[in-house]
Scaffold this motif. Sequence first.
Motif, PDB file in Angstrom:
ATOM      1  N   ASP A   4     -27.977  11.768  -2.910  1.00  0.00           N
ATOM      2  CA  ASP A   4     -29.207  12.793  -3.417  1.00  0.00           C
ATOM      3  C   ASP A   4     -28.776  14.009  -2.466  1.00  0.00           C
ATOM      4  O   ASP A   4     -28.735  14.097  -1.436  1.00  0.00           O
TER       5      ASP A   4
ATOM      6  N   CYS B 272     -31.459  16.736  -0.072  1.00  0.00           N
ATOM      7  CA  CYS B 272     -32.261  15.595   0.156  1.00  0.00           C
ATOM      8  C   CYS B 272     -33.625  16.176   1.112  1.00  0.00           C
ATOM      9  O   CYS B 272     -34.668  15.819   1.008  1.00  0.00           O
ATOM     10  N   SER B 273     -33.307  17.404   2.088  1.00  0.00           N
ATOM     11  CA  SER B 273     -34.216  17.730   2.685  1.00  0.00           C
ATOM     12  C   SER B 273     -34.486  16.416   3.703  1.00  0.00           C
ATOM     13  O   SER B 273     -33.763  15.797   4.014  1.00  0.00           O
TER      14      SER B 273
ATOM     15  N   THR C 103     -37.058  12.086  -0.939  1.00  0.00           N
ATOM     16  CA  THR C 103     -35.895  11.583  -1.315  1.00  0.00           C
ATOM     17  C   THR C 103     -35.713   9.853  -1.173  1.00  0.00           C
ATOM     18  O   THR C 103     -35.108   9.127  -1.760  1.00  0.00           O
TER      19      THR C 103
ATOM     20  N   VAL D 204     -34.718   7.381  -4.136  1.00  0.00           N
ATOM     21  CA  VAL D 204     -33.604   6.312  -3.918  1.00  0.00           C
ATOM     22  C   VAL D 204     -34.033   4.943  -4.392  1.00  0.00           C
ATOM     23  O   VAL D 204     -33.269   4.289  -5.028  1.00  0.00           O
TER      24      VAL D 204
ATOM     25  N   PHE E 271     -27.243  10.865   1.820  1.00  0.00           N
ATOM     26  CA  PHE E 271     -28.343  11.903   1.913  1.00  0.00           C
ATOM     27  C   PHE E 271     -27.507  13.346   2.345  1.00  0.00           C
ATOM     28  O   PHE E 271     -27.112  13.505   3.567  1.00  0.00           O
TER      29      PHE E 271
ATOM     30  N   ASP F 274     -27.564  17.506   2.831  1.00  0.00           N
ATOM     31  CA  ASP F 274     -28.338  18.775   2.544  1.00  0.00           C
ATOM     32  C   ASP F 274     -27.482  19.823   3.456  1.00  0.00           C
ATOM     33  O   ASP F 274     -26.419  19.415   4.232  1.00  0.00           O
TER      34      ASP F 274
ATOM     35  N   LEU G 124     -34.477  13.180   9.488  1.00  0.00           N
ATOM     36  CA  LEU G 124     -34.224  12.329   8.430  1.00  0.00           C
ATOM     37  C   LEU G 124     -33.741  11.162   8.601  1.00  0.00           C
ATOM     38  O   LEU G 124     -34.406   9.798   8.036  1.00  0.00           O
TER      39      LEU G 124
ATOM     40  N   HIS H  57     -28.033  12.407  -7.670  1.00  0.00           N
ATOM     41  CA  HIS H  57     -29.467  12.910  -8.025  1.00  0.00           C
ATOM     42  C   HIS H  57     -29.766  14.188  -7.439  1.00  0.00           C
ATOM     43  O   HIS H  57     -29.316  14.408  -6.042  1.00  0.00           O
ATOM     44  N   SER H  58     -30.527  15.255  -7.688  1.00  0.00           N
ATOM     45  CA  SER H  58     -30.869  16.407  -7.122  1.00  0.00           C
ATOM     46  C   SER H  58     -31.965  17.056  -7.768  1.00  0.00           C
ATOM     47  O   SER H  58     -31.843  17.150  -9.006  1.00  0.00           O
TER      48      SER H  58
ATOM     49  N   THR I  75     -33.277  22.126  -6.463  1.00  0.00           N
ATOM     50  CA  THR I  75     -32.272  22.484  -5.611  1.00  0.00           C
ATOM     51  C   THR I  75     -31.379  23.484  -6.387  1.00  0.00           C
ATOM     52  O   THR I  75     -31.057  24.573  -5.815  1.00  0.00           O
TER      53      THR I  75
END
Lengths: 358, 358
Positions: free
Chosen positions: A66, A69-70, A75, A79, A106, A108, A117, A150-151, A154
């Motif tokens: 991802d 993902c922040s 997120t 997933v 993950f 970022d 996270l 996946h995004s 962003t």
Amino acid sequence: MAAAQDSSEFCKAFPMNGGDGPNSYANNSAIQGKYVDFAKQLTVKEIAEKLDIEIFRSSNTFRMADLGCSVGPNTFSVVETILEAVQLKYQSTMMNSEFPEFQVFFNDHTANDFNMLFKALPRNRRYYAAGVPGSFHGRIFPNASIHFFHSSFTVHWLSRVPKDVADRNSPAWNKGRIEYSNSTNEVVRAYKAQHAEDMECFLNARALEMVCGGLMVLIIPGRPNGTRHLASATFQLLEACLMEMVRKGVIPEERVDSFNVPVYFTSAQELEAVVEQNGCFSIERMEHLPHMNVDDSVLTNFASHLRAVLEGLIKQHFGEEILDELFDLYSKKFEQQRFMIESGRTIQFFVALKRKEN
Amino acid sequence: MAAAQDSSEFCKAFPMNGGDGPNSYANNSAIQGKYVDFAKQLTVKEIAEKLDIEIFRSSNTFRMADLGCSVGPNTFSVVETILEAVQLKYQSTMMNSEFPEFQVFFNDHTANDFNMLFKALPRNRRYYAAGVPGSFHGRIFPNASIHFFHSSFTVHWLSRVPKDVADRNSPAWNKGRIEYSNSTNEVVRAYKAQHAEDMECFLNARALEMVCGGLMVLIIPGRPNGTRHLASATFQLLEACLMEMVRKGVIPEERVDSFNVPVYFTSAQELEAVVEQNGCFSIERMEHLPHMNVDDSVLTNFASHLRAVLEGLIKQHFGEEILDELFDLYSKKFEQQRFMIESGRTIQFFVALKRKEN
């Protein structure tokens, strides 16, 4: 060897607010979450129809990432949906096979709150988790190592404010405005060029990192084809607040002149052009997500939502001391002009790409 | 599928002190660094002689992990040494091949300061970096995905204090002491059994995660074969400080009775037995590292060094408020008994294991 460049070189990073306080992204990402939830159905469909199980059969490990993902709950739920869909597809195709393992990366910016996270990772997750710090405009994974990217929300962030836009000697100087949409043609062109360049870097890096046959799902805020660059009501209001603070003498005018939000809203046409130019991906699906009516609770806290997203950017330019006053003002003005935000001028694209065979 | 268990279940985590302040591990890991530096020469030799390049030829990506990496500079310098040695071996074996890419996983407990670790990553690194949160006593990587494991000064930490040792109704109750070495046979047996169980979990997990033919290098503080469990001068002094604070009424006696440092110093014989019992690894090398004379500057700050390592553990049991007084006292007592620490009763094992073919 191919040097793994330090991707922090690529761009300025203004990650979403960390922690779990009232202004954190974790507590202010419900709007994005609504679209992500809707997009899940489309993602599941893409996986069922398009994912080729053979691409991860040899190692029997499905690796996904991802990007951007922040730290928030969105997120993990994305997933989970993706892995369920892969599992379902696998079961329907490969009966009696040993079930694959899942590894989830993950990603970022380095400045993202990875500590939070990691602490928030679901305890009974069925995947091996890893954090990958660095900008997705550069390389962050080895060659041909990822089966699914996946995004969401962003790639409308530019890697930087276009240089000319903040240069008072350039024809693209964006005086008195904080974004491009209602500005001069020169400013619009500078933003558009930066976005095209960023998307090219993004797709080039992913093309190398993805296994052939791998899928990538993107959710991208944009504008309808053929429309002019419409002013973002959200940023217009922020601009009005900043200018009011200039009039009150709280902020010097030249600080606003040199401030620009590095966000660009693309169109389907522009997206198609950049994917075609890159040449490594086929477009499996590209459509608008239906407009979501956001809950009253989200609208009531809209200033907090915006603060979670923009605080880092604004603090870096104007200093921390203006934050409370600015977002108080935003909150007040928002109440008076709520209808404008609710009308929702941006649209959300759901894009599914497949890595072509070399 | 093999459920990826949440490895945080496995053990209590007391990571090294984060940040970069005066009591941080980053600024107080020079002693470990000396041994790690010496061990590098042996690691390079093992790679040159034993690493089979064929094991990562198919994906052309060499994946390694540092287990219990903490946040300090030692982890980056070890990684650099390993990658250089792999590169050298590769160049001497595979002329004219495309050079492999490197992916490095930095693992530590979820509570480790990964934010600081990521910010400290070398800017011009030639590898893709990822952080992996979780206890290495459980599974943290997919099957057969890692070519090289490194872990230094980690596996002497037990996953937990043996249960009986803190139970006042057990014959293994460790009243008035904070470690096992000078205690009753029951206490020693409980510690030894816990360490054997932990090592079994550790080796079982690594055996699954490693590619056949992969190497693992461990640096493990221990004791010479055939010696009784000698008291650790470092912990003895800490015990004396805590008991002095009990006498002063600062700490209730029962808090010290129930406090135990979860560290066990193994012997070469015990290590060999646990590796043989596991059955998946051949012992390629096992030897003592020569005793290092630590710099005066390190000895001068020895209390800070110990604080960086033990603060989390002590804070959790006794509360934050005793920390300054305890380590001030330690510092004073240490000055009077310096010779004792300098005599260095523990030894450091260098162990190289190779994953056997299935």
